[in-house]
Design a protein around this motif. Sequence first.
Motif, mmCIF file in Angstrom:
data_model
loop_
_atom_site.group_PDB
_atom_site.id
_atom_site.type_symbol
_atom_site.label_atom_id
_atom_site.label_comp_id
_atom_site.label_asym_id
_atom_site.label_seq_id
_atom_site.Cartn_x
_atom_site.Cartn_y
_atom_site.Cartn_z
ATOM 1 N N ARG A 21 -4.360 -1.065 -1.027
ATOM 2 C CA ARG A 21 -5.526 -0.563 -1.830
ATOM 3 C C ARG A 21 -6.173 0.752 -1.216
ATOM 4 O O ARG A 21 -6.290 1.628 -1.766
ATOM 5 C CB ARG A 21 -6.511 -1.543 -1.908
ATOM 6 N N SER A 24 -3.578 3.607 -1.873
ATOM 7 C CA SER A 24 -3.396 4.043 -3.172
ATOM 8 C C SER A 24 -4.522 5.129 -3.480
ATOM 9 O O SER A 24 -4.421 5.704 -4.566
ATOM 10 C CB SER A 24 -3.119 3.070 -4.235
ATOM 11 N N ARG A 25 -5.534 4.960 -2.771
ATOM 12 C CA ARG A 25 -6.695 5.884 -3.083
ATOM 13 C C ARG A 25 -6.000 7.335 -2.984
ATOM 14 O O ARG A 25 -6.946 8.199 -3.547
ATOM 15 C CB ARG A 25 -7.845 5.776 -1.890
ATOM 16 N N ASP A 74 -16.584 -0.202 4.139
ATOM 17 C CA ASP A 74 -15.523 0.956 3.930
ATOM 18 C C ASP A 74 -16.345 2.339 4.206
ATOM 19 O O ASP A 74 -17.331 2.507 3.527
ATOM 20 C CB ASP A 74 -15.336 0.783 2.382
ATOM 21 N N ASN A 99 -13.773 -2.675 -4.508
ATOM 22 C CA ASN A 99 -15.127 -2.113 -4.370
ATOM 23 C C ASN A 99 -16.048 -2.272 -5.365
ATOM 24 O O ASN A 99 -15.688 -1.928 -6.466
ATOM 25 C CB ASN A 99 -14.884 -0.607 -3.978
#
Length: 144
Positions: A21, A24-25, A74, A99
Amino acid sequence: MLVGKLINLSHTKPDISYAIRVVSRFMHLPQVPHMDVVMRILKYLMGTSSRGVFFRKNGHFNLMAYIDADWAGDRDIRKFTLGYFTLVGGNLVTKRSKNQKVVALLSLEEEFRGIAKGITEILWLMKLLFELKFPTKEACKLFL
């Protein structure tokens, strides 16, 4: 393209879902450090190829949900992350980590949001099992 394949693989190997995750941002503009992280994930997968999600017949359809919330953990976006997974008969059925769109002012607020999401998921699964003629015989369990 490689990250997309890792996203699909994370369905059977939930231990890599957080790392995937995060990586992948940066798919729209990848840098060398991002590729280093992907290579590290691949090395981890080579060493843990015999591990993953396995399904067994346990003879019951008891529902359990595990929920965790991370308040502003985060550092990039400063929003809280909510994650949960549910088990039916001891087997993993759903998992989610996301998120949240809102900023929680208190850690207690995020815990209540997590509880609400977990209860919603359990109620949906109970209704689904009832419609499939597999009603649960015991009370559902929710773990924080």
